[in-house]
Design a protein around this motif. Structure first.
Motif, mmCIF file in Angstrom:
data_model
loop_
_atom_site.group_PDB
_atom_site.id
_atom_site.type_symbol
_atom_site.label_atom_id
_atom_site.label_comp_id
_atom_site.label_asym_id
_atom_site.label_seq_id
_atom_site.Cartn_x
_atom_site.Cartn_y
_atom_site.Cartn_z
ATOM 1 N N SER A 187 4.690 43.068 47.656
ATOM 2 C CA SER A 187 4.387 42.351 46.447
ATOM 3 C C SER A 187 2.593 42.052 46.353
ATOM 4 N N MET A 188 1.532 43.697 46.655
ATOM 5 C CA MET A 188 0.549 42.994 45.954
ATOM 6 C C MET A 188 0.536 43.462 44.577
ATOM 7 N N THR A 189 -0.717 42.194 43.918
ATOM 8 C CA THR A 189 -0.438 42.638 42.657
ATOM 9 C C THR A 189 -2.268 43.920 42.424
ATOM 10 N N GLU A 190 -1.951 44.543 41.324
ATOM 11 C CA GLU A 190 -3.052 45.554 41.200
ATOM 12 C C GLU A 190 -3.725 45.251 40.638
ATOM 13 N N LYS A 191 -4.921 45.956 39.914
ATOM 14 C CA LYS A 191 -6.161 44.902 39.274
ATOM 15 C C LYS A 191 -5.642 45.254 37.187
ATOM 16 N N PRO A 192 -6.231 44.602 37.000
ATOM 17 C CA PRO A 192 -6.231 44.447 35.155
ATOM 18 C C PRO A 192 -6.919 45.052 34.774
ATOM 19 N N PHE A 193 -6.389 45.930 33.677
ATOM 20 C CA PHE A 193 -6.799 46.753 33.261
ATOM 21 C C PHE A 193 -7.970 48.378 33.731
ATOM 22 N N GLU A 194 -7.258 48.666 34.893
ATOM 23 C CA GLU A 194 -7.068 49.530 35.561
ATOM 24 C C GLU A 194 -6.369 50.167 36.355
ATOM 25 N N ASN A 195 -5.453 49.837 35.600
ATOM 26 C CA ASN A 195 -3.601 51.010 36.436
ATOM 27 C C ASN A 195 -3.441 51.803 35.217
ATOM 28 N N GLU A 196 -3.047 52.442 35.656
ATOM 29 C CA GLU A 196 -2.335 53.504 34.818
ATOM 30 C C GLU A 196 -1.679 53.155 32.862
ATOM 31 N N PHE A 242 15.800 38.444 40.603
ATOM 32 C CA PHE A 242 14.048 36.760 40.665
ATOM 33 C C PHE A 242 14.390 36.340 41.561
ATOM 34 N N HIS A 243 13.125 35.583 42.185
ATOM 35 C CA HIS A 243 12.367 35.354 43.580
ATOM 36 C C HIS A 243 11.137 34.045 43.367
ATOM 37 N N GLU A 244 11.633 32.643 43.555
ATOM 38 C CA GLU A 244 11.493 31.562 42.986
ATOM 39 C C GLU A 244 9.045 32.604 44.337
ATOM 40 N N ASP A 245 8.284 32.436 43.674
ATOM 41 C CA ASP A 245 6.987 32.737 44.649
ATOM 42 C C ASP A 245 6.138 31.321 44.432
ATOM 43 N N LEU A 246 6.107 30.942 45.095
ATOM 44 C CA LEU A 246 4.816 29.970 45.779
ATOM 45 C C LEU A 246 4.024 30.559 46.169
ATOM 46 N N SER A 247 3.315 31.886 46.124
ATOM 47 C CA SER A 247 2.022 31.968 46.734
ATOM 48 C C SER A 247 0.910 31.985 45.873
ATOM 49 N N TYR A 248 -0.710 31.718 46.419
ATOM 50 C CA TYR A 248 -1.270 31.437 45.564
ATOM 51 C C TYR A 248 -1.333 29.943 44.804
ATOM 52 N N ASN A 249 -0.403 29.035 45.611
ATOM 53 C CA ASN A 249 0.162 27.714 45.372
ATOM 54 C C ASN A 249 -0.576 27.633 43.932
ATOM 55 N N SER A 258 16.443 45.978 41.157
ATOM 56 C CA SER A 258 17.397 45.232 41.560
ATOM 57 C C SER A 258 18.025 46.751 42.865
ATOM 58 N N LYS A 259 17.571 46.904 42.846
ATOM 59 C CA LYS A 259 18.122 48.734 43.526
ATOM 60 C C LYS A 259 17.639 49.182 45.005
ATOM 61 N N SER A 260 15.624 49.217 44.422
ATOM 62 C CA SER A 260 15.165 49.627 45.838
ATOM 63 C C SER A 260 14.777 48.445 46.308
ATOM 64 N N GLY A 261 14.460 46.910 45.318
ATOM 65 C CA GLY A 261 13.647 46.367 46.035
ATOM 66 C C GLY A 261 12.482 45.781 46.221
ATOM 67 N N SER A 262 11.825 46.856 45.173
ATOM 68 C CA SER A 262 10.406 47.144 45.870
ATOM 69 C C SER A 262 9.869 46.118 45.047
ATOM 70 N N HIS A 263 9.167 45.296 44.966
ATOM 71 C CA HIS A 263 8.333 44.164 43.958
ATOM 72 C C HIS A 263 7.670 45.139 42.616
ATOM 73 N N ILE A 264 8.438 44.395 41.832
ATOM 74 C CA ILE A 264 7.685 45.115 40.112
ATOM 75 C C ILE A 264 7.074 44.245 39.707
ATOM 76 N N GLY A 265 6.801 42.836 39.715
ATOM 77 C CA GLY A 265 5.686 41.888 39.352
ATOM 78 C C GLY A 265 6.360 40.456 39.132
ATOM 79 N N HIS A 266 5.731 39.364 37.848
ATOM 80 C CA HIS A 266 6.399 38.324 38.024
ATOM 81 C C HIS A 266 6.738 38.389 36.276
ATOM 82 N N VAL A 267 7.003 37.001 35.849
ATOM 83 C CA VAL A 267 8.192 37.080 34.352
ATOM 84 C C VAL A 267 7.726 35.399 34.206
ATOM 85 N N PHE A 268 7.030 36.232 32.844
ATOM 86 C CA PHE A 268 6.510 33.920 32.384
ATOM 87 C C PHE A 268 6.687 34.208 31.154
#
Length: 307
Positions: A187-196, A242-249, A258-268
């Protein structure tokens, strides 16, 4: 010509299906081997007093599939660092063992084990034994092809034992870049503006990097100026979980495939109102983009209508 390969990797129910799916594998049977008694029963083997181990024996055509390829499959479905069993199954009869049938198999198994040990892939030593094949006793009929006879129970057992999650993570470790692995599995987040894909607005679809399930389309992608790919909605309901995420306060909603269980990102809830008001903020490292002109050859023709 047809040859035999014998592997032990925990519950034999879970070891049959991975090999049955490959061309060149003629037959896979479940049984017991390596012990002291003749014609052991399942109940006797489970006591760990017979010395036998649950195993599978494969009849394969070595002109179609090689022993090295069988080893590839074997090492991908077992945890070779576990002592005293595999996953939730504990006991001598669940240990991991490669039983070789000739000197060539022994050499290939030992070489493969050495390479894995030196690869740094595992944090603990590999304890899988490599032993000469002994008499193989067929297990009771109800154990044969158990995944076909009792699919519901098999799937519950296969998932509940912890084997499925381990296999997924190890596949990712072998096949993904360090960044892709950390994003999808940890569940790491890649750098903004430095991704494909943050500024990619070509027509096409975005698929889960691991399962290749279609998650988003270019039709629903918009420029949010956040530095990550942003989508108004998934291509279909049920594609994401969708899953509750309380990391980083922070109180956020994590989005996974749903199929692989991979972290994709977040929804706002700060997306364009005209597109529904949501912003699915995804990591490029969790996705693969298939341009419109390649969708048919990649097997995604049915999704052309979504563009």
């Amino acid at each position: 010509m047809n040859k035999l390969a014998t592997f032990a990797g925990g519950c034999f129910w879970c070891m049959v299906k991975p090999f049955n799916e490959y061309e060149g594998v003629e037959k896979v049977v479940s049984g017991y081997t390596g012990g002291y008694t003749e014609n052991p029963t399942y109940e006797e083997v489970c006591t760990d007093l017979s010395g036998h181990i649950e195993a599978i024996q494969i009849t394969y055509n070595d002109e179609i599939i090689t022993y090295k390829e069988l080893l590839d499959i074997y090492w991908s479905v077992v945890d070779p660092t576990q002592v005293g069993g595999q996953f939730a199954d504990r006991g001598h009869h669940y240990k991991s063992v490669i039983f070789y049938h000739d000197d060539k198999q022994k050499e290939e198994a030992e070489t493969y084990k050495k390479q894995l040990d030196e690869s740094g892939m595992y944090s603990k030593p590999i304890v899988t034994e490599i032993r000469k094949a002994e008499t193989f006793y067929l297990a009771e009929e109800y154990h044969q092809d158990y995944y076909k006879k009792n699919p519901e129970h098999y799937n519950r057992y296969f998932n509940g034992s912890g084997r499925v999650n381990y296999i997924k993570r190890m596949w990712a470790k072998r096949n993904l870049t360090p960044l892709q692995y950390e994003v999808t599995q940890n569940s790491m987040t890649e750098k903004p503006f430095e991704n494909e894909y943050y500024d990619n607005f070509k027509e096409g679809i975005y698929v889960d990097l691991i399962s290749r399930d279609v998650l988003f389309t270019s039709k629903d992608k918009f420029d949010s100026d956040c530095g990550w790919p942003s989508f108004a909605k998934p291509v279909e309901k049920g594609k994401l979980s969708f899953h509750e995420d309380l990391s980083y306060n922070m109180d956020r909603i994590e989005v996974k495939s749903s199929k692989s269980g991979s972290h994709i990102g977040h929804v706002f809830e700060d997306g364009p109102e005209i597109m529904g008001g949501l912003r699915f903020c995804a990591n490029s490292a969790a996705l693969k983009f298939i341009p419109k002109e390649k969708m048919k050859e990649e097997g995604y023709e049915e999704y052309l209508k979504c563009l």
